[in-house]
Design a protein around this motif. Structure first.
Motif, PDB file in Angstrom:
ATOM      1  N   LEU B  33       0.830  -1.208   0.000  1.00 34.87           N
ATOM      2  CA  LEU B  33       0.000   0.000   0.000  1.00 34.87           C
ATOM      3  C   LEU B  33       0.861   1.252   0.000  1.00 34.87           C
ATOM      4  O   LEU B  33       0.537   2.237  -0.663  1.00 34.87           O
ATOM      5  CB  LEU B  33      -0.939  -0.003   1.213  1.00 34.87           C
ATOM      6  CG  LEU B  33      -2.053  -1.051   1.134  1.00 34.87           C
ATOM      7  CD1 LEU B  33      -2.894  -1.026   2.397  1.00 34.87           C
ATOM      8  CD2 LEU B  33      -2.932  -0.808  -0.080  1.00 34.87           C
ATOM      9  N   PHE B  36       2.040   1.571  -3.574  1.00 40.03           N
ATOM     10  CA  PHE B  36       0.972   2.027  -4.479  1.00 40.03           C
ATOM     11  C   PHE B  36       0.677   3.517  -4.269  1.00 40.03           C
ATOM     12  O   PHE B  36       0.485   4.259  -5.231  1.00 40.03           O
ATOM     13  CB  PHE B  36      -0.323   1.232  -4.253  1.00 40.03           C
ATOM     14  CG  PHE B  36      -0.220  -0.232  -4.600  1.00 40.03           C
ATOM     15  CD1 PHE B  36       0.691  -0.696  -5.546  1.00 40.03           C
ATOM     16  CD2 PHE B  36      -1.057  -1.164  -3.987  1.00 40.03           C
ATOM     17  CE1 PHE B  36       0.774  -2.049  -5.864  1.00 40.03           C
ATOM     18  CE2 PHE B  36      -0.993  -2.521  -4.303  1.00 40.03           C
ATOM     19  CZ  PHE B  36      -0.060  -2.957  -5.235  1.00 40.03           C
ATOM     20  N   THR B  37       0.632   3.925  -3.001  1.00 39.88           N
ATOM     21  CA  THR B  37       0.340   5.327  -2.715  1.00 39.88           C
ATOM     22  C   THR B  37       1.432   6.228  -3.283  1.00 39.88           C
ATOM     23  O   THR B  37       1.156   7.251  -3.919  1.00 39.88           O
ATOM     24  CB  THR B  37       0.242   5.543  -1.189  1.00 39.88           C
ATOM     25  OG1 THR B  37      -0.675   4.591  -0.652  1.00 39.88           O
ATOM     26  CG2 THR B  37      -0.240   6.931  -0.855  1.00 39.88           C
ATOM     27  N   ARG B  52      -4.210   1.137  -5.192  1.00 36.40           N
ATOM     28  CA  ARG B  52      -4.224   1.660  -3.824  1.00 36.40           C
ATOM     29  C   ARG B  52      -5.640   1.598  -3.255  1.00 36.40           C
ATOM     30  O   ARG B  52      -5.868   1.104  -2.150  1.00 36.40           O
ATOM     31  CB  ARG B  52      -3.687   3.097  -3.831  1.00 36.40           C
ATOM     32  CG  ARG B  52      -3.435   3.701  -2.476  1.00 36.40           C
ATOM     33  CD  ARG B  52      -4.607   4.506  -1.944  1.00 36.40           C
ATOM     34  NE  ARG B  52      -5.110   5.452  -2.922  1.00 36.40           N
ATOM     35  CZ  ARG B  52      -6.352   5.908  -2.927  1.00 36.40           C
ATOM     36  NH1 ARG B  52      -7.223   5.496  -2.024  1.00 36.40           N
ATOM     37  NH2 ARG B  52      -6.749   6.771  -3.858  1.00 36.40           N
ATOM     38  N   THR B  56      -6.626  -1.113  -0.340  1.00 34.77           N
ATOM     39  CA  THR B  56      -6.930  -0.464   0.934  1.00 34.77           C
ATOM     40  C   THR B  56      -8.236  -0.996   1.511  1.00 34.77           C
ATOM     41  O   THR B  56      -8.381  -1.137   2.723  1.00 34.77           O
ATOM     42  CB  THR B  56      -7.015   1.062   0.747  1.00 34.77           C
ATOM     43  OG1 THR B  56      -5.743   1.527   0.324  1.00 34.77           O
ATOM     44  CG2 THR B  56      -7.377   1.762   2.046  1.00 34.77           C
ATOM     45  N   SER B 130      -0.118   6.654   4.992  1.00 33.32           N
ATOM     46  CA  SER B 130       0.131   5.273   4.550  1.00 33.32           C
ATOM     47  C   SER B 130       1.374   4.712   5.234  1.00 33.32           C
ATOM     48  O   SER B 130       1.400   3.557   5.657  1.00 33.32           O
ATOM     49  CB  SER B 130       0.260   5.202   3.025  1.00 33.32           C
ATOM     50  OG  SER B 130       1.517   5.690   2.609  1.00 33.32           O
TER      51      SER B 130
END
Lengths: 338, 466
Positions: B33, B36-37, B52, B56, B130
């Motif tokens: 995550l 991805f963020t 993301r 999530t 995150s």
């Protein structure tokens, strides 16, 4: 493992309490303050869960869920911290209290599981039967968790060595009512229009129930518990403050001063745990007769926990400030959760 | 009525086995995550936003179930193991309190922003959230594994008597918390979590590839999952090998149970494959009687690190009763076997990828789909080896498990809650599975199946933010 570092640190920390502070008493206060923070923060989640039952339309129910969505999980962690702290500094109290009220502890846990899971499930499907069922589960979990927690606190305070007593059941009722007041005051801050207007009348009703139940619990409980002294100055003082804050909540809410009303409820929640702590002091468990000084861990782990708490709790408070500011302001009808 | 000791142990086993699934998901997803963020913010590519947003959601439901099942464990130390909690509270309570304050709080507050706040906060605060959520999950494991590893290799304590009861006093916190087991456990667990999630992601993606409904979203998921699998699967085996040596040094009785070695022997071979030839071999395996494919000297080599002739102390040598050997022996074999299967899968996928045929191999896709939850199963097996292998001790060499159970607990009470947990957790797992499958079906971008996979139709579905 006898390198100089590991030998030096424990020696100095094992010598005596840090800075000569009255750490056992401070921890006694801190444990109750953390319990109070849980009751205040997750309390409004529970209250919103109870008030959820009074909302008929889909949009309003979504609005209530959205109002607590980003917050409830963090709020619940205060209960984890309460358990961890009690374990860390009063291990014997933690162990005997939790095992003595065995079924009650699992009733609290069952309520929390239902309350945590239900909103997640509610959002999964949008057919009526499904949402009705999970909506009901959410309400039941939101009543059961504070009720059983209240009974637990009542048993603890009055030294009940069984499942429950009349007095501890009344504490359960008092805590549920207080969470409804808390939830209504929170919705005063987080919503507008009809939802705010209609939920606040439930808040007023719950406020009256809270005062009656709390006083009844004290009167009934004090008859069988010698350590509960109703007519000491701190007890009367805290009761007086609570009555003033209750009036203050209603007045501020009616005057549309919602933050002030919410603060008056916060004061009542902390007032309640302060009352419990004051009535117990210096006992920490009436059934075993353990006093703070008997039950406290030894100096070294006490000092370590104190350093940990002193460094971390201010940080934790700052996380909550960041979280609540990111989602400040009211949520509107139909605003979605998840 | 059932013995409260047995009921408490079964209940703790059940509630831990169920709970650990969710931290594995959240700890394993955390690094993905964060990645991805970061990519979403840096590249502004839609696929990263979709990745993301979708993962999530899986993280959030795992976290919620992990929270409610985690509080149960914290309470059970008091409710069911009051004698243990009273005796070991000085060493055990501190780490739990630290976990709450340092880790769980960080995780639970920033999760609110991470799940609900994409449109509300700046990119910068979102990125920080995150990282904090991920850091929280990994710090949580630090404190929980400090507590657990101390029960495996207790250090830095003294046993004293307090009003007739033994009480364990903390004398050297650094020795206690940085005990010899902790680093082994932490690395093995965290890598296992990432490996398990990589398998899960790759498996789900492979399903859409196999059924010709893949989109860029699923292809990216599969590639990222496989890349991580290629690193974590071999690493877990190499690390596990050294970890086994450490266990042989510090918990020889557990090691002997893992090998079902009853008699002390030197130049012991590693039982690569063990075949039961009778039911008794399954329920009561004895290394001396099993039909095995073994590599000569390697068990001795493993245990000692350098000496193929080294002696392995047999179970018969220990004064205390044996752990349930069958469970430990077979769980260990299943764990190692699955670990090697993951390495094979990783290399197989890597080879196809290298040749540009990653999405063409149906057999690979099916194997990945079938393995998607095997990572989590393997974590469970590993914990069974760790925890069952430590029996009869709750704190190795210091306190026996039966002595840790709450003295006042009745069989009826314990049975009521045990039965309750069987019912509630069966429901909980069913609901979790239902939600995860539903999220995968409805919230991830897929396209309708087409007979010819070369036809690249427009991508259906919307990113998961709604």
């Amino acid at each position: 493992m006898t390198d100089p570092l590991s030998a030096a640190v424990p020696l100095s920390l094992a010598d005596g309490p840090l800075f000569g502070l009255p750490l056992p008493e401070l921890w006694f206060a801190l444990v109750f303050a953390v319990l109070g923070t849980f009751l205040f923060l997750d309390g409004f989640d529970f209250g919103v869960g109870v008030l959820f039952a009074t909302r008929g339309t889909d949009g309003e129910r979504e609005q209530l869920l959205a109002a607590i969505g980003p917050f409830w999980d963090g709020n619940e962690v205060w209960l984890v911290v309460f358990g961890g702290m009690l374990f860390a500094v009063f291990p014997e109290v933690y162990a005997t209290l939790f095992s003595r009220h065995y079924l009650l502890m699992f009733a609290i846990l069952g309520g929390l599981i239902l309350r945590g899971l239900a909103p997640e499930m509610y959002e999964q499907r949008h057919d009526e039967a499904w949402q009705r069922r999970w909506g009901q589960a959410f309400v039941v979990g939101s009543i059961a968790s504070p009720f059983f927690l209240g009974v637990f606190v009542g048993n603890w305070l009055f030294g009940v060595d069984g499942m429950a007593s009349i007095a501890s059941l009344l504490v359960g009722l008092a805590v549920v009512s207080l969470t409804v007041v808390d939830g209504a005051a929170y919705l005063g801050v987080k919503t507008r229009g009809d939802v705010r207007l209609e939920t606040r009348s439930f808040g007023y009703l719950a406020q009256v129930v809270y005062l009656l139940a709390a006083v009844a619990a004290l009167v009934v409980g004090s008859r069988s518990a010698a350590h509960v002294d109703l007519f000491s100055l701190p007890t009367l003082g805290l009761l007086g403050v609570t009555v003033v804050l209750a009036g203050g909540y209603v007045a501020a809410s009616r005057a549309e001063r919602h933050y002030l009303a919410f603060a008056a409820v916060a004061g009542q929640v902390y007032g309640l745990v302060a009352l419990v702590a004051t009535l117990l002091f210096p006992l920490v468990d009436p059934v075993t007769g353990l006093e703070i000084s008997d039950a406290i861990v030894s100096t070294l782990p006490l000092n370590l926990s104190s350093i940990g708490a002193a460094l971390l709790l201010p940080l934790v408070v700052s996380y909550f400030v960041v979280l609540y500011s990111a989602f400040s302001g009211p949520v509107d009808e139909g605003e979605s959760y998840g | 009525m059932i013995d409260p000791v047995i009921a408490s142990r079964l209940q703790f086993a059940l509630t831990t086995i169920v709970h650990i699934i969710f931290p594995v998901m959240s700890m394993g997803l955390a690094p993905f995550l964060i990645y991805f963020t970061w990519k979403e913010i840096r590249t502004e590519e839609q696929v990263y936003e979709q990745l993301r947003a979708f993962w999530t959601k899986i993280f959030a439901i795992s976290f919620v179930v992990g929270t409610v099942t985690g509080i149960v464990l914290e309470f059970e130390f008091g409710t069911n193991f009051a004698a243990f909690s009273t005796a070991a509270g000085e060493l055990f309570g501190g780490p739990l309190a630290m976990e709450g304050m340092m880790a769980f709080m960080l995780e639970a507050t920033f999760l609110g922003i991470f799940v609900f706040g994409r449109e509300r906060v700046t990119d910068r605060l979102y990125m920080i959230s995150s990282v904090f959520v991920g850091l929280g999950t990994w710090l949580s494991a630090v404190w929980i594994l400090i507590a657990n590893s101390w029960m495996q290799t207790p250090r830095g304590y003294e046993v004293a008597m307090q009003s007739g009861q033994p009480i364990i006093l903390l004398v050297d916190p650094i020795a206690a918390y940085a005990n010899p087991r902790f680093p082994w456990m932490y690395v093995h667990m965290q890598n296992a979590a990432v490996l398990s999630v990589a398998l899960f992601m790759t498996g789900v993606a492979a399903y859409y590839v196999w059924t010709n409904r893949d989109t860029e979203f699923w292809r990216k998921t599969m590639k990222i999952g496989l890349a991580v699998l290629l690193v974590t699967a071999p690493f877990q085996a190499i690390h596990g090998d050294a970890y086994g040596r450490h266990v042989a040094d510090t918990q020889p009785q557990k090691f002997a149970a893992m090998e079902a070695q009853y008699e002390t022997d030197s130049s012991v071979g590693l039982k690569l494959l063990a075949f039961p030839t009778s039911v008794e071999d399954i329920t009561d395996p004895h290394a001396e009687e099993l039909f095995v494919v073994e590599i000569p000297f390697v068990a001795s080599l493993l245990a000692s690190g350098d000496d193929p002739g080294a002696t392995i102390t047999g179970l018969d040598e220990f004064d205390s009763e044996n752990p349930p050997v069958a469970i430990v022996f077979w769980a260990f074999r299943a764990m190692v076997g699955l670990g090697f299967w993951f390495i094979l899968l990783a290399f197989w996928g890597g080879y196809r990828w290298l040749r540009g045929e990653l999405f063409e191999d149906d057999l690979l896709a099916k194997a990945l789909v079938g393995s998607s939850v095997l990572g989590i199963l393997t974590v469970e097996l590993g914990w069974i080896v760790t925890e069952v292998g430590r029996q009869p001790w709750v704190i190795q060499g210091v306190m026996k498990t039966h002595a840790g159970v709450s003295p006042g607990l009745t069989g009826t009470e314990a049975l009521i809650t045990l039965a309750g947990f069987v019912g509630v957790y069966a429901g909980l797992l069913t609901l979790y599975w239902y939600v995860v499958v539903r999220l995968i079906r409805e919230q991830a971008p897929t396209r309708p199946a087409t007979p010819n996979r070369d036809v690249s139709g427009p991508e259906k579905g919307v990113p998961g933010d709604d």
